[in-house]
Structures are given as structure tokens and as C-alpha cells.
Design an enzyme around this catalytic site. Structure first.
Site, PDB file in Angstrom:
ATOM      1  N   THR A 154       0.843  -1.182   0.000  1.00  0.00           N
ATOM      2  CA  THR A 154       0.000   0.000   0.000  1.00  0.00           C
ATOM      3  C   THR A 154       0.884   1.240   0.000  1.00  0.00           C
ATOM      4  O   THR A 154       1.897   1.290   0.694  1.00  0.00           O
ATOM      5  CB  THR A 154      -0.980   0.007   1.189  1.00  0.00           C
ATOM      6  OG1 THR A 154      -1.512   1.318   1.327  1.00  0.00           O
ATOM      7  CG2 THR A 154      -0.328  -0.404   2.495  1.00  0.00           C
ATOM      8  N   GLU A 201      -5.321  -2.912   4.063  1.00  0.00           N
ATOM      9  CA  GLU A 201      -5.025  -3.658   5.290  1.00  0.00           C
ATOM     10  C   GLU A 201      -6.166  -4.603   5.675  1.00  0.00           C
ATOM     11  O   GLU A 201      -6.012  -5.432   6.552  1.00  0.00           O
ATOM     12  CB  GLU A 201      -4.792  -2.675   6.452  1.00  0.00           C
ATOM     13  CG  GLU A 201      -3.474  -1.914   6.406  1.00  0.00           C
ATOM     14  CD  GLU A 201      -3.485  -0.705   5.477  1.00  0.00           C
ATOM     15  OE1 GLU A 201      -4.442  -0.561   4.675  1.00  0.00           O
ATOM     16  OE2 GLU A 201      -2.540   0.096   5.539  1.00  0.00           O
ATOM     17  N   LYS A 225      -8.413  21.420   9.600  1.00  0.00           N
ATOM     18  CA  LYS A 225      -8.606  22.031  10.918  1.00  0.00           C
ATOM     19  C   LYS A 225      -8.583  23.537  10.767  1.00  0.00           C
ATOM     20  O   LYS A 225      -7.551  24.133  10.504  1.00  0.00           O
ATOM     21  CB  LYS A 225      -7.497  21.580  11.874  1.00  0.00           C
ATOM     22  CG  LYS A 225      -7.690  20.175  12.335  1.00  0.00           C
ATOM     23  CD  LYS A 225      -6.673  19.770  13.372  1.00  0.00           C
ATOM     24  CE  LYS A 225      -6.466  18.280  13.292  1.00  0.00           C
ATOM     25  NZ  LYS A 225      -5.296  17.870  12.553  1.00  0.00           N
TER      26      LYS A 225
HETATM   27  P1  AMP Z   1      -6.555   1.675  -0.050  1.00  0.00           P
HETATM   28  O1  AMP Z   1      -5.765   0.990   0.988  1.00  0.00           O
HETATM   29  O2  AMP Z   1      -5.741   2.280  -1.139  1.00  0.00           O
HETATM   30  O3  AMP Z   1      -7.636   0.809  -0.578  1.00  0.00           O
HETATM   31  O4  AMP Z   1      -7.259   2.921   0.653  1.00  0.00           O
HETATM   32  C1  AMP Z   1      -8.112   2.762   1.750  1.00  0.00           C
HETATM   33  C2  AMP Z   1      -8.700   4.078   2.154  1.00  0.00           C
HETATM   34  O5  AMP Z   1      -9.610   4.557   1.162  1.00  0.00           O
HETATM   35  C3  AMP Z   1      -9.539   4.000   3.399  1.00  0.00           C
HETATM   36  O6  AMP Z   1      -8.765   3.994   4.580  1.00  0.00           O
HETATM   37  C4  AMP Z   1     -10.406   5.234   3.263  1.00  0.00           C
HETATM   38  O7  AMP Z   1      -9.712   6.405   3.645  1.00  0.00           O
HETATM   39  C5  AMP Z   1     -10.644   5.310   1.778  1.00  0.00           C
HETATM   40  N1  AMP Z   1     -11.957   4.734   1.452  1.00  0.00           N
HETATM   41  C6  AMP Z   1     -12.230   3.522   0.950  1.00  0.00           C
HETATM   42  N2  AMP Z   1     -13.556   3.361   0.779  1.00  0.00           N
HETATM   43  C7  AMP Z   1     -14.151   4.508   1.190  1.00  0.00           C
HETATM   44  C8  AMP Z   1     -15.505   4.982   1.284  1.00  0.00           C
HETATM   45  N3  AMP Z   1     -16.541   4.248   0.890  1.00  0.00           N
HETATM   46  N4  AMP Z   1     -15.699   6.222   1.775  1.00  0.00           N
HETATM   47  C9  AMP Z   1     -14.681   6.990   2.175  1.00  0.00           C
HETATM   48  N5  AMP Z   1     -13.386   6.619   2.101  1.00  0.00           N
HETATM   49  C10 AMP Z   1     -13.124   5.387   1.625  1.00  0.00           C
END
Ligand code: AMP
Length: 552
Positions: free
Chosen positions: A190, A337, A447
Site C-alpha cells: 500500500t 489492510e 482544521k
Molecule cells: P486503499 O488501501 O488504497 O484501498 O485505501 C483505503 C482508504 O480509502 C480508506 O482507509 C479510506 O480512507 C478510503 N476509502 C475507501 N472506501 C471509502 C468509502 N466508501 N468512503 C470513504 N473513504 C473510503
């Protein structure tokens, strides 16, 4: 603590059934052996043949010297061959490393060496990427070419074999062994945060349980979009991105027709959608946006297409446009993760006769936890917060399919798993119906004047303006307030040059009036741009945007 539960010794001859990926492949061969798996307009074959090719691939890899516990990496577009790798590699006891093909050269070689790849299967299009790092390989022993067309490409890499030739020369039966279900099946990296990519890993048991979890969540509940074996599935999330969200394992278990689109080209995707009668896909919002704004979309019938949007929040404006085109769209949530699925925005039965606007409220929520998972929100001291739609905190989770740490990184692993809960780094609230709503990433939250403002909410609001095609909101430094929101907006073609920053701010002001956002949530800076930076998996790249605009 001494356990008081009752245990009965199993009969010595009782079969200790381990949850292994190989078991997933049994069902389609009984239910629908002649169902099709399609790769663009290049190749189509049946599950029966698929299973034979999985065996051929295992024999071929064994012939190349691959042993249980070794790592086989893949660099390919979404293809039937990739699906074969999803099965054959873990089923032989080896580890599948799905390489993100959009990594930088440095990240690429770092992940190859860090994962200790033994063999790499590489699509000819990515040969130059691999060639650039070949002198730095530490563990790679063999390279196998994947190509749709015959012929030997020009490359400085020493290619040991070609995928199709290897399979043709291998036997179509393989005695896939039994082994411990806790054996690692997959690994990948990641790049979401700063620093070097972090490796996650998943076991057979975890992937099988994840498959059952999404089966029950997608197929078991009375909601707006039930899936079953009659659906036609086409992923539009790369297979390197968290196993295409694990859905290929589910759709294979169901023996459904599957369509693998190769490289994502809007025209091709829409053509396949229509020609193969695709009924179910999943993607990040930017891909859906790209499809809906492509000229070919106007001529394509999209009605009835079920699409789960994940990887980033589903903006209401995009969801509405999709629904107006007849797409059955809703959100899902997870991360690298977490294998990945944690929540899905299934409507509850009493919500199904709501009008579109009211349904959108729920479809754009981050969702309900899938079965066998615990999704909570906690304050910085780790105390659980109430599910009252108000209290916001970090999302922490427990499910059986979470990475048990980062590969060779005990410090970050400890941090991830503080107090026995996986810390997502996302902030959100849970409403009284049990729906999670992510309001931000911890590091993206704005913020201003000491208050938190949700950048996702600000994006969602601006997405509802009729002129807005796509938007990102970031916090930029501000002398008085510490930080202040800035909106980057891509206008729809017909509105280009016709909308002012003040009009956008007036749009925001309506939501201040209704008490949805505080008045300092109105972006001070509004910039109209032609495009917005995206990450390697097509999400808004806030890190890059902060770099571009943060210091101005
Ligand atoms: P990744 O590891 O690249 O799949 O990214 C994961 C991150 O994507 C999560 O920790 C969230 O911050 C964001 N994410 C995934 N799905 C959603 C969702 N439905 N709404 C908001 N954020 C999301």
C-alpha cells in the site's frame, strides 16, 4: 485465563478441513462448468477449461522451480490469466504478490525485493518498467512473459518462458495439496501514506472467510441490489488493488459469467458492458465519473447495472447522475489492510420504497458492517463512541480477515494494531441505523479555527452543484485560521467559463444556512482546473494536491 468452554477430542481419523482457496474452485465445476469467462474480445472459455489451465499453470510454475512458501509476482492488466494466478499460485502453497503497475521505479524495485519475489509474470507492456530495475533484483530467479500476441519482444530482460507456451506444454491435472489454512496466500503493498510502501498479507483462511462475508453481504440480505450466479461480473478495480476487492473469488465460487477488460479504456469498457451484458461491477468514483462523462456513455444502456463504489467516498452528485442513468449505485468501504471489505451501503427493507433523494442519503453512506465484523469509532484515548450519528472518532475494526501486521515492520504493525483493534486512520460517525459514515482520513481532515471540517463533506456538497463535474477539497495553510479549505473544481464542458468562485461559495452558503457545515467550511479559495491529480489506483491524490497548492 482458564477456558471454561467444552472441548471434545476429535476422532483421530476425522478430516481436519482447512479453509483453502482450492475449495472455492469446486463449486462452479459442479454448478456451471460450461459458464464463460471472457477476456476482452481476445479469449473466452469455460470454467471447466479454466480449472484445467489453473492446473497447467501450477505444473508450469513447479517446472520453473516454484516451491510452497515461495513468492510469485504478477504484473498484468485485469485478465483471465490474472484470475488463473489468483487460484494456481496460492493453491500450490506459494504466495501471490500482486504488483501495482503504477508504482514509481523506486517503489517497484523496493516492493519486489521486500516481498522476496522468486518469479515474476509480466505483461509485455510492463517490460520496460521491469527492465529499468533488473540490475537491482535481489531474489528474482525467473521471468515469464505474458502477451496476447505471439512473437518475442525486444527487451534487455532475460525472459525464461512465455505464459501460453508454458501452459500448452504442461499437464492439465495437478494434485493441489492440503496444508495449514493460516499459510500466506497473497501479499501486496500500500502506498497510501508517506514513506516507503507497506506490505500487507492475507492467508487462505482469511480469503475464504472474506469470500463468505461478501457472499452474505452482497447476496444474502433483502436490499436494493442482490447478486447471484446469474449476474455477469466485470471488475473495474485493478486486480492488483486488494484482489479486485476479493470479488473474483466470490464470482468464481458462484460460477457466474466473468468479463475481464484488460487495460481500462472507457470505450472498451462500455462496449464490453453492452456486448457481454454485464450486470455487476465495482470501481473507485473517478472511474465511474470517467465512464459517465465519456461520449460513448450517451449511446450505452446502463440501466440495471449494479455498481459498488469504494476506495473513496461516493459523492452524492455522482451517485445521482449515475442513478438518473439507471445505474444501481451504492458505496462500499475497505482498505488494503482489511482484505478489503468492511462495510457495504445496503438499504434496509424499510428504506426500499423511499424516493431517490432519500435513498441517496443511504446509498452514499459508507455502509453497514459486513457479517462477522466489528466496526467501531473511538476517541483518541480508545474509548468507544456512541452510534448516535453525531459523535465522530477514528474507525477501528475487527474481522477475521485483517492483515496481521505489515511485512517486516513491527513498529508500524504495533501502531496499526494498537489495543487489539485495527486502526484505519479514517474518521467517521455511526448513525442510529448502524450505518458508518467516513468523514475524512485523519491526515486529510481540515482544521480551521480549531474546528474539524470534513473535506469529504465539502466535496460531496460541491458535487451537487449542477455545473460541477469533479471536485477535491484540501486544507491549505492560513495565517488566521491555521488551515482553510480550498476547492479544486473541474466544470462540466457546457459550464466552462460560465461559473464564478462566488457562485460556488453561494452554493456552500446554503448548506451553512441549513446547519450542515460551519461558515468557515466555505472554501476561501476556489480554483477551476482542467484535471485533478489522481493516485495509482485512481483516487483523488490529496497528498499531491497539498504539495501543489498547500504552499501557495
Ligand atoms: P486503499 O488501501 O488504497 O484501498 O485505501 C483505503 C482508504 O480509502 C480508506 O482507509 C479510506 O480512507 C478510503 N476509502 C475507501 N472506501 C471509502 C468509502 N466508501 N468512503 C470513504 N473513504 C473510503
Amino acid at each position: 485465563m482458564k477456558s471454561r468452554t467444552r472441548k471434545i477430542k476429535p476422532t483421530p481419523s476425522a478430516y481436519n478441513y482447512q479453509l483453502l482457496i482450492k475449495h472455492i474452485l469446486r463449486t462452479p465445476l459442479i454448478y456451471s462448468p460450461d459458464q464463460e469467462i471472457v477476456y476482452r474480445d481476445v479469449h473466452r472459455y469455460t470454467y471447466k477449461d479454466f480449472a484445467k489451465r489453473v492446473a497447467r499453470l501450477a505444473n508450469a510454475l513447479a517446472g520453473l522451480g516454484v516451491k510452497p512458501g515461495q513468492t510469485v509476482a504478477v504484473m498484468d492488466w485485469d485478465s483471465h490469466r490474472y484470475l488463473e494466478c489468483f487460484f494456481a499460485i496460492p493453491m500450490m502453497g506459494a504466495v501471490l504478490h500482486t504488483i501495482n503497475i503504477r508504482l514509481t521505479t523506486e517503489q517497484l524495485i523496493y516492493t519486489i525485493n521486500h516481498a522476496e519475489d522468486d518469479v515474476i509474470l509480466v505483461n509485455r507492456e510492463f517490460l520496460p518498467m521491469l527492465e529499468a530495475v533488473k540490475d537491482r533484483f535481489e531474489t528474482v530467479k525467473k521471468i515469464v512473459l505474458i502477451a496476447d500476441e505471439p512473437g518475442t519482444p525486444e527487451t534487455g530482460l532475460a525472459l525464461d518462458a512465455e505464459y501460453e507456451t508454458l501452459l500448452a506444454d504442461s499437464a492439465d491435472e495437478y494434485d493441489f495439496p492440503d496444508f495449514d489454512e493460516d499459510s500466506v496466500a497473497t501479499t501486496f503493498y500500500t502506498t497510501g501514506t508517506t514513506g516507503l510502501p507497506k506490505g500487507v498479507f492475507f492467508t487462505h483462511r482469511q480469503l475464504v472467510l472474506h469470500t463468505y462475508a461478501i457472499l452474505s453481504s452482497y447476496c444474502g440480505f433483502h436490499c436494493q441490489a442482490k447478486l447471484d450466479s446469474a449476474d455477469v461480473y466485470m471488475p473495474i478495480t485493478p486486480m492488483f488493488h486488494v484482489h479486485a476487492w476479493g470479488v473474483p473469488y466470490l464470482m468464481t465460487m458462484l460460477g457466474a459469467k466473468q468479463v475481464y477488460p484488460g487495460r481500462y479504456e472507457p470505450d472498451k469498457l462500455l462496449e464490453l458492458l453492452e456486448k457481454e451484458k454485464v450486470t455487476f461491477s465495482h470501481c473507485v468514483p473517478t472511474i465511474l465519473h470517467m465512464l459517465l462523462t465519456s461520449p460513448a456513455a450517451e449511446k450505452t444502456d446502463l440501466s440495471g447495472w449494479k455498481v459498488i463504489i469504494g476506495g473513496a467516498a461516493l459523492p452524492r452528485g455522482l451517485a445521482k447522475t449515475a442513478m438518473q442513468r439507471g445505474i444501481n449505485v451504492y458505496a462500499g468501504y475497505g482498505m488494503s489492510e482489511t482484505c478489503p471489505v468492511l462495510t457495504v451501503a445496503n438499504l434496509k427493507p424499510h428504506m426500499l420504497d423511499r424516493d431517490m433523494e432519500k435513498q441517496l442519503d443511504v446509498r452514499c453512506r459508507t455502509g453497514l458492517p459486513v457479517p462477522n465484523s466489528y466496526v467501531e469509532i473511538a476517541d483518541p484515548q480508545g474509548n468507544f463512541l456512541p452510534h448516535d450519528g453525531n459523535a465522530a472518532g477514528e474507525v477501528i475494526v475487527r474481522t477475521p480477515w485483517l492483515t496481521q501486521g505489515y511485512v517486516k515492520d513491527p513498529e508500524k504493525s504495533e501502531h496499526l494494531w494498537e489495543n487489539g483493534w485495527l486502526h484505519t486512520g479514517d474518521i467517521g460517525f455511526i448513525d442510529t441505523e448502524g450505518y458508518l459514515q467516513i468523514t475524512d482520513r485523519l491526515k486529510d481532515v481540515i482544521k480551521t479555527g480549531g474546528e474539524w471540517v470534513s473535506s469529504l463533506e465539502l466535496e460531496d456538497i460541491v458535487s451537487r452543484h449542477e455545473a460541477v463535474s469533479e471536485a477535491a477539497v484540501i486544507g491549505i495553510p492560513d495565517e488566521k485560521w491555521g488551515e482553510t479549505p480550498m476547492a479544486l473544481i473541474v466544470l462540466k464542458e457546457e459550464y466552462k467559463g460560465k461559473v464564478t468562485a462566488d457562485e460556488i461559495r453561494d452554493h456552500y452558503a446554503q448548506f451553512v444556512g441549513r446547519g450542515v457545515i460551519p461558515k468557515y467550511g466555505i472554501p476561501k479559495r476556489v480554483e477551476f482546473v482542467d484535471e485533478i491529480a489522481k493516485t495509482s489506483v485512481g483516487k483523488l491524490d490529496k497528498k499531491e494536491l497539498r504539495k501543489q497548492y498547500g504552499s501557495k
